[in-house]
Motif scaffolding. Structure first.
Motif, PDB file in Angstrom:
ATOM      1  N   TYR A 495       0.856  -1.187   0.000  1.00  0.00           N
ATOM      2  CA  TYR A 495       0.000   0.000   0.000  1.00  0.00           C
ATOM      3  C   TYR A 495       0.891   1.236   0.000  1.00  0.00           C
ATOM      4  CZ  TYR A 495      -3.814   3.166   1.333  1.00  0.00           C
ATOM      5  OH  TYR A 495      -4.736   4.165   1.349  1.00  0.00           O
ATOM      6  N   ILE A 496       0.506   2.254  -0.760  1.00  0.00           N
ATOM      7  CA  ILE A 496       1.276   3.491  -0.815  1.00  0.00           C
ATOM      8  C   ILE A 496       0.573   4.526   0.065  1.00  0.00           C
ATOM      9  CG2 ILE A 496       2.212   5.315  -2.275  1.00  0.00           C
ATOM     10  CD1 ILE A 496       2.227   3.318  -4.579  1.00  0.00           C
ATOM     11  N   SER A 497       1.163   4.843   1.190  1.00  0.00           N
ATOM     12  CA  SER A 497       0.568   5.787   2.136  1.00  0.00           C
ATOM     13  C   SER A 497       0.906   7.223   1.736  1.00  0.00           C
ATOM     14  CB  SER A 497       1.070   5.515   3.553  1.00  0.00           C
ATOM     15  OG  SER A 497       0.545   4.302   4.046  1.00  0.00           O
ATOM     16  N   ASP A 498      -0.075   8.075   1.919  1.00  0.00           N
ATOM     17  CA  ASP A 498       0.049   9.469   1.489  1.00  0.00           C
ATOM     18  C   ASP A 498       0.637  10.315   2.618  1.00  0.00           C
ATOM     19  OD1 ASP A 498      -0.158  11.931   0.355  1.00  0.00           O
ATOM     20  OD2 ASP A 498      -2.347  11.985   0.283  1.00  0.00           O
ATOM     21  N   TYR A 499       1.963  10.279   2.760  1.00  0.00           N
ATOM     22  CA  TYR A 499       2.629  11.148   3.725  1.00  0.00           C
ATOM     23  C   TYR A 499       2.580  12.628   3.316  1.00  0.00           C
ATOM     24  CZ  TYR A 499       4.893   7.323   6.395  1.00  0.00           C
ATOM     25  OH  TYR A 499       5.160   6.239   7.184  1.00  0.00           O
ATOM     26  N   PRO A 500       2.764  12.970   2.023  1.00  0.00           N
ATOM     27  CA  PRO A 500       2.875  14.388   1.662  1.00  0.00           C
ATOM     28  C   PRO A 500       1.685  15.248   2.078  1.00  0.00           C
ATOM     29  CG  PRO A 500       3.702  13.032  -0.121  1.00  0.00           C
ATOM     30  CD  PRO A 500       3.084  12.099   0.860  1.00  0.00           C
ATOM     31  N   SER A 501       0.457  14.781   1.856  1.00  0.00           N
ATOM     32  CA  SER A 501      -0.699  15.615   2.193  1.00  0.00           C
ATOM     33  C   SER A 501      -0.831  15.788   3.699  1.00  0.00           C
ATOM     34  CB  SER A 501      -1.979  15.015   1.610  1.00  0.00           C
ATOM     35  OG  SER A 501      -2.264  13.758   2.190  1.00  0.00           O
ATOM     36  N   VAL A 502      -0.489  14.760   4.471  1.00  0.00           N
ATOM     37  CA  VAL A 502      -0.550  14.870   5.932  1.00  0.00           C
ATOM     38  C   VAL A 502       0.511  15.835   6.435  1.00  0.00           C
ATOM     39  CG1 VAL A 502      -0.392  13.604   8.111  1.00  0.00           C
ATOM     40  CG2 VAL A 502      -1.502  12.541   6.135  1.00  0.00           C
ATOM     41  N   LEU A 503       1.720  15.756   5.869  1.00  0.00           N
ATOM     42  CA  LEU A 503       2.789  16.677   6.257  1.00  0.00           C
ATOM     43  C   LEU A 503       2.366  18.125   6.023  1.00  0.00           C
ATOM     44  CD1 LEU A 503       5.688  17.321   7.153  1.00  0.00           C
ATOM     45  CD2 LEU A 503       6.394  16.990   4.772  1.00  0.00           C
ATOM     46  N   LYS A 504       1.708  18.374   4.917  1.00  0.00           N
ATOM     47  CA  LYS A 504       1.256  19.733   4.603  1.00  0.00           C
ATOM     48  C   LYS A 504       0.341  20.263   5.694  1.00  0.00           C
ATOM     49  CE  LYS A 504      -1.017  22.411   0.947  1.00  0.00           C
ATOM     50  NZ  LYS A 504      -1.667  22.351  -0.395  1.00  0.00           N
ATOM     51  N   ASN A 505      -0.542  19.431   6.201  1.00  0.00           N
ATOM     52  CA  ASN A 505      -1.468  19.846   7.254  1.00  0.00           C
ATOM     53  C   ASN A 505      -0.773  20.042   8.594  1.00  0.00           C
ATOM     54  OD1 ASN A 505      -3.648  19.767   5.472  1.00  0.00           O
ATOM     55  ND2 ASN A 505      -4.088  17.618   5.924  1.00  0.00           N
ATOM     56  N   LEU A 506       0.346  19.345   8.814  1.00  0.00           N
ATOM     57  CA  LEU A 506       1.074  19.449  10.078  1.00  0.00           C
ATOM     58  C   LEU A 506       1.957  20.692  10.158  1.00  0.00           C
ATOM     59  CD1 LEU A 506       2.250  15.745  10.598  1.00  0.00           C
ATOM     60  CD2 LEU A 506       0.480  16.966  11.899  1.00  0.00           C
ATOM     61  N   CYS A 507       2.219  21.314   9.008  1.00  0.00           N
ATOM     62  CA  CYS A 507       3.080  22.510   8.956  1.00  0.00           C
ATOM     63  C   CYS A 507       4.476  22.210   9.509  1.00  0.00           C
ATOM     64  CB  CYS A 507       2.449  23.657   9.740  1.00  0.00           C
ATOM     65  SG  CYS A 507       0.815  24.163   9.124  1.00  0.00           S
ATOM     66  N   LEU A 508       5.026  21.069   9.159  1.00  0.00           N
ATOM     67  CA  LEU A 508       6.378  20.688   9.589  1.00  0.00           C
ATOM     68  C   LEU A 508       7.321  20.516   8.409  1.00  0.00           C
ATOM     69  CD1 LEU A 508       5.486  18.045  12.355  1.00  0.00           C
ATOM     70  CD2 LEU A 508       6.430  20.324  12.725  1.00  0.00           C
ATOM     71  N   SER A 509       6.934  21.017   7.236  1.00  0.00           N
ATOM     72  CA  SER A 509       7.722  20.748   6.033  1.00  0.00           C
ATOM     73  C   SER A 509       9.100  21.399   6.055  1.00  0.00           C
ATOM     74  CB  SER A 509       6.956  21.207   4.788  1.00  0.00           C
ATOM     75  OG  SER A 509       6.620  22.578   4.876  1.00  0.00           O
ATOM     76  N   GLU A 510       9.327  22.381   6.926  1.00  0.00           N
ATOM     77  CA  GLU A 510      10.669  22.958   7.010  1.00  0.00           C
ATOM     78  C   GLU A 510      11.647  22.009   7.692  1.00  0.00           C
ATOM     79  OE1 GLU A 510      11.388  26.054  10.108  1.00  0.00           O
ATOM     80  OE2 GLU A 510       9.201  25.970  10.379  1.00  0.00           O
ATOM     81  N   PHE A 511      11.129  20.998   8.392  1.00  0.00           N
ATOM     82  CA  PHE A 511      11.987  20.087   9.146  1.00  0.00           C
ATOM     83  C   PHE A 511      12.201  18.747   8.461  1.00  0.00           C
ATOM     84  CE2 PHE A 511       9.801  22.746  12.340  1.00  0.00           C
ATOM     85  CZ  PHE A 511      10.909  23.395  12.873  1.00  0.00           C
ATOM     86  N   ILE A 512      11.367  18.406   7.503  1.00  0.00           N
ATOM     87  CA  ILE A 512      11.454  17.052   6.951  1.00  0.00           C
ATOM     88  C   ILE A 512      10.908  17.017   5.530  1.00  0.00           C
ATOM     89  CG2 ILE A 512       9.167  16.277   7.735  1.00  0.00           C
ATOM     90  CD1 ILE A 512      10.525  13.590   8.489  1.00  0.00           C
TER      91      ILE A 512
END
Length: 827
Positions: A495-512
């Motif tokens: 299964y391919i889990s959708d990490y990118p959309s969840v990361l966007k909602n977490l506002c942590l993209s500057e760290f990872i």
């Protein structure tokens, strides 16, 4: 369509006599959702059979289709299987697949599908209802068998008696035969006190608002045999039969379900009342074990309420997980007395945590709580497995404060609080006393002190609730950020889990940075596990099954799956995972010679890109056998096979399954976070410009220019090896080893104090007479605790790191000539 109509007509015709004989049941062939009476099942299709009686609803598969199992395997046959069983009118939901025949002859397994399913006219005085399902088996050596499974429905009993008869209808003896019925309750959370001494072969599946029970009334294999929960091994001569018996139960109350189970098994049991006081939370769990740790009951509750269960006579531990408090009492159950147990939630206080660096900037780290003296380590609330139908974190004592800080409820007591952000940062620890109804504010400071210029850390193997992990994608991402990992790759099973959309909602993209991937977990043609491998990065395809995951079909070896991956995603890397884990590790499965890699079994495919040599934080003595895999890798290098190594956590949880240990450090000069150059990173990993580590940071060059993954041509047989080792003060490093063509030729002790960041820096001149590869290995004797809580035989993992090789061309032909011949394939 004509076939479906014939099936529906057959069921209806056969049901008519029953409806006349038994007013207790109503049988209906489903044509639309309205026919279900209530939406208790998501697996239904037109043509399925709904059986309704006064108290319960039962759904049978009335059409032939195949569902996918927990790992997305297409093995669950619906025709003739129970697909749902719930108390009526309660709004409960229940997805099941119960009743498909499973047959194994010697080492060949097969999940059979029924070819017919029908109701049987029944004139019994008790008004019971019978359904019959028939299947046929044909082996590749002339074996034949017929399976007849009889479902006996008792009105208002909440019980289905199941008898399945396997008859050898061929002329060939069925040798080393194992037979059972398949059960998938639709969830992972369950309990069973099964033991070979007194049997008790039942399993209970607590579901939302009700309980399912499954009793296996058949002979069970002895504990000395490798497969424990199949019917006893037998030989079945032509014309002979074997009968398997089971009972499926449902009830709203645990007491009533357990009472039925113990009555059927002929075991005397007493009523036990369990009550809780001073609990004001949202969720609690009650777990009951005997003194040998067998689980006789467990379930989650959304609010405090008296619980009544049935237990055989004996001594028990009864634990309430109040989240975060844990309370445990002992109870001796007497069959002749009233048995009660009171579990009181302790008083609580609050601790507010914030994490910053010396400049006062927020640091997204991890805070871990440990109980001291008589205070128990807290257990923070996991995902409710009755909601997720998956596994849950059985141990959870960490949290991830965000920029505004985090308030944590804790039982009154004394705690050691540890704050960290992976191996590049300092560790801050405090001892605090939590008082009743008080708020204690604690500010932690951690700083990045290990220089990692031109390095980026990657964890290319981890899981979430989308396969067999125990947390949501959001919690997974938070945990990886808190361990200081720069790149996380989603690799749930099939299964391919959708990490990118969840990361966007977490506002942590500057760290990872997060990338999509898949762990391919296949079965072979005999329904046996084949070796697993990761493929990444992948593009999410939401319109396709599994978000575009590779379709798992039954092949004889891994080559077709790897080829299909190449065809669909030519630029994706293929990483072989834990190659010595049990019988389905890649090297074990293909029988790679563990001494020198001189030979392997037919089917051994060398077309993969990366080799996971560190799966988890332990170098040796772990289930992944990392130390053996490292030796395998060195043997393969000696034979001219270069697979760049990776380190992964294979994390399925958080605490005691920490992500980022191990991890892969990649030499990379671009920007990180949301500006990551993914193609540059993937190319660097494919070339092996990297090293694996559980903490130590290695700088390693040959002739001051070549880094791991490079090939350097020399003219005078001399090379200059430069090595620099750094680590945070909480990570000890004791020894550096220089590996030349598989041999640890040079061993350099490290005398630096643990508190020093620069642990080692030196240069070594080597004289090489023939082509060689050079790698660097680092060991530490200390422990990674408390940052890494996972333990093995009461010992924590030690620091370890290993680089990919630098190849040295001595003879001047522009390539590395291996010292040993290629692998010989054994057919």
């Amino acid at each position: 369509m004509k076939g479906l109509k014939r099936i529906l007509f057959g069921i209806l015709v056969l049901c008519l006599p029953i409806l006349l004989l038994s007013a207790e049941f109503e049988v209906k062939v489903i044509k639309s959702a309205a026919d279900l009476q209530e939406p208790f099942n998501t697996l239904w299709k037109e043509g399925d059979v709904l059986v309704s009686e006064d108290k319960n609803l039962i759904l049978f598969g009335g059409t032939d289709r195949v569902l996918k199992s927990y790992y997305k395997y297409p093995i669950e046959h619906t025709l003739g299987s129970v697909l749902g069983y719930v108390p009526k009118g309660k709004g409960f939901k229940s997805d099941l697949v119960v009743g498909s025949p499973y047959i194994r002859i010697k080492n060949k397994s097969q999940y059979l599908g029924y070819s017919s399913f029908s109701a049987i006219p029944q004139k019994a005085q008790d008004g019971s209802l019978l359904f019959l399902a028939v299947a046929h088996y044909k082996g590749d050596k002339g074996e034949k068998a017929e399976v007849t499974t009889l479902y006996h429905l008792n009105p208002e009993s909440g019980k289905i008696d199941i008898t399945s008869t396997l008859k050898n209808t061929g002329s060939v003896r069925l040798e080393d035969l194992h037979y059972s019925l398949y059960i998938n309750s639709g969830q992972v959370y369950s309990f069973s006190p099964f033991d070979y001494a007194d049997r008790l072969p039942f399993w209970v599946y607590p579901k939302k608002g009700h309980y399912l029970g499954w009793i296996d009334l058949n002979p069970i294999r002895s504990s000395s045999q490798p497969i424990s929960m199949e019917s006893v091994s037998m030989n079945l001569d032509p014309g002979k039969s074997f009968e398997a018996r089971y009972v499926l139960l449902v009830d709203v109350e645990a007491e009533d379900l357990l009472k039925k189970i113990y009555q059927i098994l002929g075991v005397r049991a007493a009523k036990v009342k369990i009550d809780t006081t001073d609990f004001h939370g949202e969720l609690l769990e009650v777990v009951i074990q005997d003194m040998s740790s067998r689980v006789f009951f467990k379930s989650f509750y959304e609010k405090s309420q008296p619980l009544v269960v049935m237990l055989p006579q004996g001594d028990y531990s009864i634990r309430a997980n109040f989240f975060p408090a844990i309370v445990e009492n002992r109870l001796s159950v007497d069959l002749e007395k009233e048995n009660t147990c009171l579990l009181q939630a302790p008083p609580k206080g609050k601790v507010k945590i914030s994490i910053r660096n010396k400049e006062g900037a927020f640091v997204p780290g991890k805070t871990t709580f440990f109980g001291l003296e008589s205070t128990r380590t807290p257990y923070f609330m996991p995902e409710n497995p009755l909601e997720t139908n998956n596994s849950h974190e059985y141990f959870k004592n960490s949290c991830f404060p965000q920029e505004e800080g985090l308030e944590v409820d804790l039982p009154v007591g004394t705690y050691m609080i540890s704050t960290s952000r992976g191996p590049e940062y300092t560790l801050d620890q405090r001892v605090v006393d939590v008082q009743k109804d008080s708020l204690l504010e604690v500010d932690f400071r951690i700083d990045k002190i290990v220089e990692t210029t031109n390095l980026i850390s990657v964890d290319p193997h981890m899981h979430t609730l989308n396969s067999d992990g125990s947390m949501t994608i959001a919690e997974r991402i938070k945990s990886v950020v808190a361990e200081g990992v720069d790149v996380a790759i989603s690799t749930d099973h099939n299964y391919i889990s959708d990490y990118p959309s969840v990361l966007k909602n977490l506002c942590l993209s500057e760290f990872i940075t997060v990338l999509c991937g898949q762990e391919v977990t296949p079965l072979d043609v005999n329904q046996v596990y084949m070796p697993e491998f990761n493929r990444f990065p992948l593009r999410l395809r939401e319109s396709e099954p599994g978000n575009g995951a590779l379709d798992i079909r039954f092949f004889e070896d891994n080559t077709p799956l790897m080829s299909e991956s190449r065809r669909r995603t030519p630029n994706a890397l293929i990483q072989v995972n834990h190659p010595r884990r049990r019988q389905y590790g890649y090297f074990t499965y293909y029988q790679l010679d563990p001494e020198t890699a001189a030979n392997a079994r037919k089917g051994f495919d060398i077309s993969f890109d990366l080799l996971e040599v560190m799966n988890g934080p332990f170098f040796s003595n772990d289930k992944s056998r990392n130390s053996q895999v490292i030796e395998d890798w060195l043997h393969l290098l000696n034979r001219g096979y270069y697979f760049p190594i990776t380190g992964s956590s294979d994390s399925h949880g958080i605490d005691k399954s920490e992500p980022g240990y191990a991890r892969t450090y990649v030499f990379y000069k671009g920007e990180k976070g949301n500006k990551l150059d993914t193609s540059a990173l993937i190319q660097a990993m494919k070339k092996g410009q990297s090293f694996v580590s559980t903490g130590p940071i290695i700088e390693f060059t040959v002739n001051n220019t070549s880094i791991p993954g490079d090939t350097v041509t020399i003219k005078d047989n001399q090379i200059d090896v430069r090595i620099k080792i750094q680590s945070a003060p909480w990570i000890s490093v004791d020894e550096v080893r220089v590996i030349i063509n598989g041999e640890r030729k040079i061993i350099l002790p490290i005398d630096a104090a643990k508190e020093q960041i620069l642990k080692f820096q030196d240069r070594v001149s080597l004289n090489l007479e023939y082509d060689s590869y050079v790698a660097v290995e680092v060991f530490g004797s200390g422990t990674l605790f408390p940052v890494v809580q996972k333990r093995l035989r009461n010992e924590g993992p030690s620091p370890y790191a290993l680089t990919n090789p630098i190849f040295v061309d001595v003879d001047g032909n522009g390539k590395f000539d291996s010292p040993l011949p290629k692998i010989k394939l054994i057919f």
